[in-house]
Design a protein around this motif. Structure first.
Motif, PDB file in Angstrom:
ATOM      1  N   ARG A 140      -9.879 -11.301   9.190  1.00 49.30           N
ATOM      2  CA  ARG A 140     -10.558 -11.322   7.889  1.00 49.30           C
ATOM      3  C   ARG A 140      -9.855 -12.269   6.922  1.00 49.30           C
ATOM      4  NH1 ARG A 140     -11.988  -5.548   5.455  1.00 49.30           N
ATOM      5  NH2 ARG A 140     -12.768  -6.941   3.836  1.00 49.30           N
ATOM      6  N   GLU A 161      -9.528  -2.505  -2.559  1.00 49.34           N
ATOM      7  CA  GLU A 161     -10.458  -1.396  -2.828  1.00 49.34           C
ATOM      8  C   GLU A 161     -10.733  -0.595  -1.560  1.00 49.34           C
ATOM      9  OE1 GLU A 161     -13.114  -2.607  -6.616  1.00 49.34           O
ATOM     10  OE2 GLU A 161     -13.625  -3.692  -4.782  1.00 49.34           O
ATOM     11  N   GLU A 162     -10.840  -1.274  -0.427  1.00 50.02           N
ATOM     12  CA  GLU A 162     -11.078  -0.553   0.820  1.00 50.02           C
ATOM     13  C   GLU A 162      -9.883   0.319   1.210  1.00 50.02           C
ATOM     14  OE1 GLU A 162     -12.063  -3.499   3.716  1.00 50.02           O
ATOM     15  OE2 GLU A 162     -13.988  -3.995   2.777  1.00 50.02           O
ATOM     16  N   ALA A 163      -8.709  -0.012   0.678  1.00 50.55           N
ATOM     17  CA  ALA A 163      -7.520   0.797   0.945  1.00 50.55           C
ATOM     18  C   ALA A 163      -7.470   2.033   0.051  1.00 50.55           C
ATOM     19  CB  ALA A 163      -6.271  -0.046   0.741  1.00 50.55           C
ATOM     20  N   LYS A 223       0.833  -1.209   0.000  1.00 44.90           N
ATOM     21  CA  LYS A 223       0.000   0.000   0.000  1.00 44.90           C
ATOM     22  C   LYS A 223       0.866   1.256   0.000  1.00 44.90           C
ATOM     23  CE  LYS A 223      -2.646  -0.515   3.586  1.00 44.90           C
ATOM     24  NZ  LYS A 223      -3.710  -0.168   4.555  1.00 44.90           N
ATOM     25  N   ARG A 244     -11.290  -6.995  -2.449  1.00 43.53           N
ATOM     26  CA  ARG A 244     -12.074  -6.046  -1.655  1.00 43.53           C
ATOM     27  C   ARG A 244     -11.174  -5.283  -0.678  1.00 43.53           C
ATOM     28  NH1 ARG A 244     -15.455  -9.537   0.259  1.00 43.53           N
ATOM     29  NH2 ARG A 244     -16.680  -9.521  -1.669  1.00 43.53           N
ATOM     30  N   LEU A 245     -10.180  -5.966  -0.115  1.00 45.08           N
ATOM     31  CA  LEU A 245      -9.235  -5.288   0.785  1.00 45.08           C
ATOM     32  C   LEU A 245      -8.475  -4.190   0.049  1.00 45.08           C
ATOM     33  CD1 LEU A 245      -7.693  -8.302   2.759  1.00 45.08           C
ATOM     34  CD2 LEU A 245      -9.322  -6.606   3.616  1.00 45.08           C
TER      35      LEU A 245
END
Length: 299
Positions: A112, A133-135, A75, A130-131
């Motif tokens: 998770r 995108e949530e970041a 990230k 999804r992780l």
């Protein structure tokens, strides 16, 4: 369709450059094919090969190696380099939890992540997407970045399927339609309208090796050049995460398994090095066919 092993020329001044595209790279040649397609379209890229899985030569490309459990580092690097869109591409086998080298960010996500490992591959990959995108990143499909790698409809090469092969293709499509919602696999082998092997955790190459072994030990008693490998995405599968793939190694495996050909869904399977794929299939007398998703088998 051939992957681009070295970066193409920089986009012309008239091409507007967007934010760099982050390509998270597993094994095989597809990551370089996607990177080449993005650059030809005027999109800068940064490649993030995953240690232990990525095996291409990335030295000519901007890249940063990452570990499978280093989500925090990934990230930070994507943000530092200005990436907004992310592509996942390449082979990555499902790891054991104990083999992951977790950074602090990933460790905090472990409840998770553990939950994701309790489902099938599609469930796991969709959850990982999804992780991302949530970041704050946008997940993009490899086929959206480089549509030229998608399997076209119709016959590739000089060899055409006969009536028996077409019957096997139809049976394979019926079986995959039933299996897809159960998140079982993306491919199977049909001989004489009988499903003799189903792709599971081992992947396509090892499934084909199993078919060759079944022939060798007499468990499958069929003449040579009989049977078809059929592949298509699972029903409801997130194509941004895990498109089925077809490459020269698949052709080699089909030949060793004594098959007549390979049939895959047009627009639903990505193809590595199409020219080499066709050359090897023609030399072996193997057909390659792209069938339409909802209609009859393409001619």
């Amino acid at each position: 369709m051939a992957p681009n092993p070295t970066p193409p020329e920089a986009p012309s001044p008239g091409v507007e450059s967007a934010a760099p595209l982050a390509i998270i790279c597993g094994g095989g040649t597809f990551p370089l094919a996607v990177a080449g397609g993005a650059r030809r379209a005027g999109r800068p890229v940064v490649l993030f090969p995953v240690r232990g899985f990525a095996d291409a030569d990335f030295t000519a490309w901007p890249h940063e190696w990452v570990s499978l459990g280093g989500f925090g580092f990934l990230k930070r690097e994507m943000r530092r380099r200005g990436c907004r869109d992310v592509v996942f591409i390449g082979n990555v086998l499902r790891p054991r939890i104990r083999d992951l080298r977790l950074d602090w960010t990933t460790l905090r996500l472990m409840p998770r992540v553990l939950g994701l490992f309790r489902g099938g591959d599609d469930f796991l990959l969709t959850g990982l997407g999804r992780l991302v995108e949530e970041a704050g990143f946008r997940l993009v499909g490899a086929h959206e970045v480089a549509p030229e790698i998608l399997m076209p409809a119709g016959q590739l090469g000089a060899v055409a399927p006969d009536a028996a092969a077409r019957a096997d293709i139809a049976r394979g499509r019926e079986a995959l339609a039933v299996m897809g919602p159960l998140d079982i696999g993306q491919g199977l082998v049909v001989m004489n309208r009988h499903v003799v092997a189903v792709e599971a955790a081992e992947g396509t190459d090892l499934m084909l090796a199993r078919v060759a072994e079944l022939r060798a030990n007499g468990r499958v008693k069929m003449p040579a050049r009989c049977g078809v490998l059929v592949k298509r995405p699972k029903a409801g599968q997130d194509l941004r995460i895990d498109l089925p793939s077809l490459g020269a190694r698949t052709v080699e495996g089909a030949v060793r398994a004594g098959l007549a050909g390979i049939a895959v869904e047009a627009g639903g399977v990505i193809v590595a090095d199409g020219a080499e794929l066709i050359r090897r299939a023609d030399e072996a007398g193997l057909f390659i066919l792209g069938f339409e998703p909802a209609d009859g088998v393409a001619s």
